[in-house]
Motif scaffolding. Structure first.
Motif, PDB file in Angstrom:
ATOM      1  N   ARG A   1       0.871  -1.181   0.000  1.00 12.42           N
ATOM      2  CA  ARG A   1       0.000   0.000   0.000  1.00 12.42           C
ATOM      3  C   ARG A   1       0.903   1.224   0.000  1.00 12.42           C
ATOM      4  O   ARG A   1       1.662   1.436   0.947  1.00 12.42           O
TER       5      ARG A   1
ATOM      6  N   LEU B   1       1.365   5.428  -0.498  1.00 14.22           N
ATOM      7  CA  LEU B   1       0.819   6.770  -0.518  1.00 14.22           C
ATOM      8  C   LEU B   1       1.764   7.613  -1.366  1.00 14.22           C
ATOM      9  O   LEU B   1       2.942   7.758  -1.038  1.00 14.22           O
TER      10      LEU B   1
ATOM     11  N   TRP C   1      -0.986  -1.253  -4.534  1.00 13.07           N
ATOM     12  CA  TRP C   1      -2.180  -0.444  -4.324  1.00 13.07           C
ATOM     13  C   TRP C   1      -1.677   0.965  -4.057  1.00 13.07           C
ATOM     14  O   TRP C   1      -0.829   1.171  -3.189  1.00 13.07           O
TER      15      TRP C   1
ATOM     16  N   GLU D   1      -2.573   5.115  -3.382  1.00 13.10           N
ATOM     17  CA  GLU D   1      -3.445   6.238  -3.064  1.00 13.10           C
ATOM     18  C   GLU D   1      -2.642   7.485  -3.402  1.00 13.10           C
ATOM     19  O   GLU D   1      -1.555   7.690  -2.846  1.00 13.10           O
TER      20      GLU D   1
ATOM     21  N   LYS E   1      -4.901  11.687   4.105  1.00 12.91           N
ATOM     22  CA  LYS E   1      -5.139  10.294   3.733  1.00 12.91           C
ATOM     23  C   LYS E   1      -4.521   9.319   4.744  1.00 12.91           C
ATOM     24  O   LYS E   1      -4.843   8.139   4.749  1.00 12.91           O
TER      25      LYS E   1
ATOM     26  N   ASP F   1      -5.085   9.441   7.893  1.00 12.05           N
ATOM     27  CA  ASP F   1      -6.101   9.167   8.913  1.00 12.05           C
ATOM     28  C   ASP F   1      -6.902   7.923   8.547  1.00 12.05           C
ATOM     29  O   ASP F   1      -7.548   7.874   7.505  1.00 12.05           O
ATOM     30  N   GLY F   2      -6.824   6.929   9.408  1.00 17.22           N
ATOM     31  CA  GLY F   2      -7.607   5.712   9.213  1.00 17.22           C
ATOM     32  C   GLY F   2      -7.051   4.760   8.180  1.00 17.22           C
ATOM     33  O   GLY F   2      -7.685   3.758   7.855  1.00 17.22           O
ATOM     34  N   ASN F   3      -5.887   5.047   7.622  1.00 25.93           N
ATOM     35  CA  ASN F   3      -5.276   4.166   6.619  1.00 25.93           C
ATOM     36  C   ASN F   3      -3.886   3.755   7.070  1.00 25.93           C
ATOM     37  O   ASN F   3      -3.207   4.493   7.772  1.00 25.93           O
ATOM     38  N   VAL F   4      -3.477   2.589   6.638  1.00 22.83           N
ATOM     39  CA  VAL F   4      -2.133   2.096   6.911  1.00 22.83           C
ATOM     40  C   VAL F   4      -1.424   1.933   5.568  1.00 22.83           C
ATOM     41  O   VAL F   4      -1.963   1.308   4.650  1.00 22.83           O
ATOM     42  N   PHE F   5      -0.251   2.503   5.472  1.00 26.44           N
ATOM     43  CA  PHE F   5       0.539   2.413   4.244  1.00 26.44           C
ATOM     44  C   PHE F   5       1.874   1.749   4.554  1.00 26.44           C
ATOM     45  O   PHE F   5       2.400   1.869   5.656  1.00 26.44           O
TER      46      PHE F   5
END
Length: 119
Positions: A3, A5, A27, A29, A40, A42-46
């Motif tokens: 993941r 960012l 993936w 973002e 982004k 906040d609430g996401n793990v990269f």
């Protein structure tokens, strides 16, 4: 699949990089600047932050500092046309983030991302 960012203020380059990384199985973002990228988090793990160093507002160095404070395990790769500046300013960031200097070939980007993620 990692993941990632991606923070890059150049629209066409951001789309190009995101597409290449997605084709490589990641993936992604994407955000057009450091402030949107920070939101982004906040609430996401990269697994990886891929950030341009020079962006309006919140630059890539400060974004990396803030992101690393939230998640010390987050790996960071900077992309920049100003490598000397990036090398000086990355001091104090966990894991000594790598810098990929523009211009670069997409295969070099994907190889660098894979190398960082494998470490």
């Amino acid at each position: 699949m990692a993941r990632i960012l991606l923070a890059e203020d150049d629209d066409s380059l951001r789309e190009f990089l995101a597409k290449a990384l997605r084709r490589a199985g990641h993936w992604v973002e994407a955000a057009p600047d450091g402030s949107e990228a920070e939101a982004k988090l906040d609430g996401n793990v990269f697994d990886l932050l891929l950030a341009d160093v020079v962006m309006p507002g919140l630059d890539g160095i400060e974004l990396a500092r803030r992101a690393s404070a939230r998640d010390p395990e987050l790996k960071v790769l900077f992309i920049t046309g100003f490598a000397a500046v990036a090398l000086r300013q990355r001091d104090g960031l966990p894991g000594a983030p790598r810098v990929l200097s523009k211009p670069f070939h997409l295969r070099d980007l994907v190889a660098e991302v894979d190398s960082i993620l494998a470490a």
